[in-house]
Design an enzyme around this catalytic site. Structure first.
Site, PDB file in Angstrom:
ATOM      1  N   ARG A  64       0.844  -1.206  -0.019  1.00 32.01           N
ATOM      2  CA  ARG A  64       0.000   0.106  -0.097  1.00 32.01           C
ATOM      3  C   ARG A  64       0.715   1.281  -0.058  1.00 32.01           C
ATOM      4  O   ARG A  64       0.152   2.472  -0.194  1.00 32.01           O
ATOM      5  CB  ARG A  64      -0.972   0.116   1.318  1.00 32.01           C
ATOM      6  N   ASN A 278     -10.954 -11.167  -3.981  1.00 32.98           N
ATOM      7  CA  ASN A 278     -11.087 -11.264  -5.394  1.00 32.98           C
ATOM      8  C   ASN A 278      -9.758 -12.100  -5.581  1.00 32.98           C
ATOM      9  O   ASN A 278      -8.599 -11.455  -5.486  1.00 32.98           O
ATOM     10  CB  ASN A 278     -10.760  -9.950  -6.136  1.00 32.98           C
ATOM     11  N   ASP A 305      -1.852 -13.166  -0.758  1.00 33.39           N
ATOM     12  CA  ASP A 305      -2.203 -11.987  -1.302  1.00 33.39           C
ATOM     13  C   ASP A 305      -2.907 -11.149  -0.465  1.00 33.39           C
ATOM     14  O   ASP A 305      -3.907 -10.506  -0.202  1.00 33.39           O
ATOM     15  CB  ASP A 305      -3.545 -12.476  -2.057  1.00 33.39           C
ATOM     16  N   PHE A 323     -12.614  -5.005  -2.020  1.00 40.03           N
ATOM     17  CA  PHE A 323     -11.979  -6.492  -1.942  1.00 40.03           C
ATOM     18  C   PHE A 323     -10.721  -6.631  -1.214  1.00 40.03           C
ATOM     19  O   PHE A 323      -9.609  -5.795  -1.383  1.00 40.03           O
ATOM     20  CB  PHE A 323     -11.515  -6.971  -3.267  1.00 40.03           C
ATOM     21  N   GLY A 324     -10.558  -7.652  -0.400  1.00 39.66           N
ATOM     22  CA  GLY A 324      -9.221  -7.951   0.155  1.00 39.66           C
ATOM     23  C   GLY A 324      -9.189  -8.548   1.423  1.00 39.66           C
ATOM     24  O   GLY A 324     -10.163  -8.471   2.409  1.00 39.66           O
TER      25      GLY A 324
HETATM   26 ZN   LIG Z   1      -4.649 -10.522  -7.995  1.00 37.57          ZN
END
Ligand SMILES: [Zn+2]
Lengths: 425, 318
Positions: A64, A278, A305, A323-324
């Site tokens: 980030r 996702n 991820d 998403f996450g």
């Molecule tokens: Zn990805």
């Protein structure tokens, strides 16, 4: 400065080693692996009953920074990784600005050096601004040290452009990490399309959105001869396509995420936005196929991820939430609980999928324990139980669907280049 | 009746999925006793005097909002109506903050409609007032299903064993989902019918028969509930044209005469697109109970408001 790790069960996939040994670390290197090493130094780590394995390598994290420092920074993401047993992490380029030029790559290296914890390897964008239009400064970024290329978060929608990218990247021996998702097919979707999305009235992401792109990207890799690494595999059909391609000699590797083998779409039932990810959580059949793919070697790596988002971003309606899922600190526990304890993977296979294979994907001389080799080491108590707590994360964010879950397997120490960067108190 | 009332324990009414057949039956019976009030010259009872009920509609709605408002007024509750444009949501406030602010004004019931599926389910456990779901995205619209079941029972004398067809855009319909749960629990046989592009994946696992043939869906049906087709669905390519939709899935007098039972009930949650999903002669014809549904909607909403308010009181006394 030396460190002696005593009496741990040393497991290494490259050297096919599994037994109780001592490891002597001198400087940034392993100087000796043997039984009953006597050291004049009294810097000793008692690893009795613990696993001593090569430092874990995470091919897929979102740090980030720059741009979204309220979610995570290179420092906080490195701290989370260290706590999770990772000695090296690959950070995805969807920052602001995007990692699509030398300047941003240099910035990431500089910040990670300042943090001084784990090795941070930036992944460069395939296209400028992740827009899928023009190739990013690939040669420049290679020179600055990117280890792979990816437009993660997006597919390169144009097959013609991706073909060019693959051919260009192959000159620098950079693998392409593909986020396989046809954005037209997945448009507006927030969870797996199936019975649960039907019942919950949420727009589904059909599995074909992933499968068609896995298939396309494999064919492009076959055609161009480029190394392709498929990120976060979530569907059983994708596993089958990768298996077939590998058999046929395509240079394809793949990874899966702990949430994709630990949870199914049923976790969405209470509209917990921490389950929104996702690719989405899929079905029981997919979970089984992923586990089988891990076991038979179709899936080479386990990557997190790690995708931090602030509480206020996630504390909203399901379809509005980003998403996450964060994964750095829960990955090892989930691997031990869901895969090792359930007899899916041996410890040696875990080492292969979380250290040796990831190192090979990014072409780094890491992921194994050898005399003279780099002293990136993770020490794990495989029996220790712990509860995932919302306030217990060192990541800046806490968007985990595993809060409240009891995991078995705790990282006791993380050693990078001979230096202890995390030690469980 | 008063004895049965104590069976209701829920603070909120979020959906039909979580209700038992007994709870549905209780609401229908309670509505039955409230229905008579609306036919009196003075249509008001003091049951909820002193209660404050907020109607919070994030999506435009005339029918459901006025039905709830009348239900509240006929029970003597004070009502406040907020729309999306009059709320602070326009100024960037989140739904949760807005609801928390309303809660701070010490209201008793919040009737909420929102375009996000599950919005109510996330909020309800976090607030004290009762939350009544007046529609959440494509998920549930419980009072609509209750008034539909009430109307079926009123006209057919029962629900158990009846064959009910739900026709149209099932994928985007909260009315369809709530009806499927409710009708299945009450023992009806449910068939859904519509173009394949508007049938959500794996819907058969909800225990319904699925067909894309209107004739088949009409044959033997005791009830057909015709859903409104939203014109924007055609624009995103879910079917080629409204004309084709009308010819394949529109219910006309001719098709009814050809395939349907003589005593079939025609229902529609409104508002009607005349000439598209239903022809005017069917909407206004002898089989139609569309206006009865509107009348019954008030009785159902009175019952629901009453029951959740009762639940609140007994909880406080404990
Ligand atoms: Zn990805």
């Amino acid at each position: 400065m030396s460190l002696l790790i005593k009496n741990g069960r040393v497991v290494d996939a490259k050297n096919k080693q599994d037994g109780v040994f001592d490891i002597l670390v001198e400087g940034a290197k392993i100087s000796k692996i043997a039984k009953n090493i006597v050291s004049k130094d009294d810097n000793v780590f008692d690893a009795k009953g613990m696993l001593v394995v090569p430092g874990l390598i995470d091919l897929h994290v979102h740090l980030r920074e720059p741009g979204y420092e309220y979610k995570e920074t290179i420092l906080s993401g490195s701290q989370a990784a260290a706590r999770g047993g990772f000695t090296s992490i690959c950070c995805m380029p969807n920052t602001n600005p995007v990692i699509d030029n030398q300047g941003v790559v240099d910035f990431v290296f500089a910040e990670s050096k300042k943090a001084g914890l784990v090795n941070v390897f930036p992944v460069g964008a395939i296209t400028k601004g992740l827009k899928g239009e023009d190739l990013a400064d690939i040669a420049d970024m290679k020179e600055s040290g990117v280890v792979a290329l990816s437009d993660d978060g997006y597919e390169v929608a144009s097959a013609a452009l991706l073909r060019m990218a693959m051919e260009y990247a192959s000159m620098f021996d950079l693998p392409i990490i593909a986020h396989c998702e046809d954005k037209e097919l997945s448009s507006g979707g927030v969870m797996n399309e199936g019975y649960m999305s039907t019942v919950l009235g949420l727009k589904g992401i059909p599995r074909v959105a992933e499968i068609t792109m896995v298939s396309r990207d494999i064919e492009l890799a076959r055609f161009t001869g480029t190394k392709l690494h498929i990120a976060h595999v979530s569907c059983k059909e994708s596993v089958a396509l990768i298996k077939k391609a590998k058999k046929e000699g395509v240079k394809v590797t793949s990874e899966c995420c702990p949430h994709h083998f630990s949870l199914t779409e049923e976790a969405v039932e209470q509209y917990d936005t921490n389950t929104k990810v996702n690719p989405p959580l899929r079905t029981k059949e997919d979970v089984e196929a992923i586990k089988k793919g891990l076991k038979d070697g179709t899936i080479d790596c386990i990557a997190t991820d790690h995708a931090p988002h602030s509480i206020s971003e996630k504390d909203t309606e399901y379809d509005l939430a980003p998403f996450g899922i964060i994964g750095s600190e829960t990955a090892l526990g989930l691997v031990m609980t869901e895969l090792v304890d359930k007899g899916i993977l041996s410890i040696e296979q875990v080492v292969e999928k979380m250290a040796l294979n990831p190192a090979r994907v990014i072409g780094q001389d890491k992921g194994y324990l050898s005399e003279g080799g780099c002293a990136d080491i993770t020490i794990i108590d495989p029996k220790q139980e712990w509860v995932v707590e919302k306030d217990g994360f060192v990541s800046k964010s806490s968007n985990s669907p595993f809060i409240g879950k009891t995991l078995t397997g705790q990282v006791m120490a993380t050693i990078v280049s001979g230096k202890i960067v995390f030690e469980k108190s | 009746m008063t004895e049965k009332m104590t069976d209701w324990k829920r603070k909120d009414l979020l959906g039909i999925e979580e209700l038992s057949a007994e709870e549905i039956e209780l609401i229908l019976q309670t509505a039955d006793s409230f229905k008579e009030i609306s036919s009196r010259p003075v249509k008001k009872v003091p049951t909820l005097r002193g209660k404050t009920i907020v109607l919070f509609f994030f999506e435009p709605s005339t029918r459901t909002r006025s039905s709830f408002e009348l239900a509240a007024k006929r029970l003597s509750a004070d009502t406040l109506s907020i729309t999306k444009s009059s709320s602070s949501i326009q100024k960037g406030e989140t739904l949760k903050d807005t609801i928390k602010n309303i809660e701070a004004m010490q209201v008793d019931v919040i009737i909420l409609r929102h375009s996000s599926s599950g919005a109510h389910h996330i909020l309800a456990p976090q607030v004290t007032p009762s939350i009544i779901n007046a529609g959440d995205g494509c998920h549930e619209h419980p009072t609509q299903a209750l008034l539909d079941m009430f109307t079926i029972k009123e006209k057919k004398g029962k629900i158990k064993g009846l064959k009910v067809t739900i026709l149209g855009d099932i994928a985007h319909s909260r009315v369809a989902r709530s009806n499927i749960w409710g009708l299945k629990k009450m023992g009806a046989e449910v068939t859904i019918c519509g173009p394949k592009t508007l049938l959500p994946r794996d819907i058969d696992k909800m225990g319904v028969k699925v067909t894309t043939c209107l004739a088949e869906a009409l044959k033997g049906a005791d009830v057909v509930n015709i859903l409104r087709i939203q014109k924007e669905r055609q624009q995103v390519g879910l079917f080629p044209s409204l004309r084709e939709y009308a010819s394949e899935f529109g219910v006309s007098r001719e098709k009814l005469d050809k395939y349907a039972k003589k005593d079939i009930l025609i229902m529609h949650p409104g508002p009607i697109n005349r000439g598209i999903e239903i022809t005017p002669d069917v909407a206004d014809g002898k089989y139609s109970v569309i206006l009865d549904q509107v009348t019954n909607g008030i009785a159902i909403r009175m019952a629901v408001l009453y029951l959740v308010s009762q639940a609140g009181i007994s909880e406080q006394q404990e």
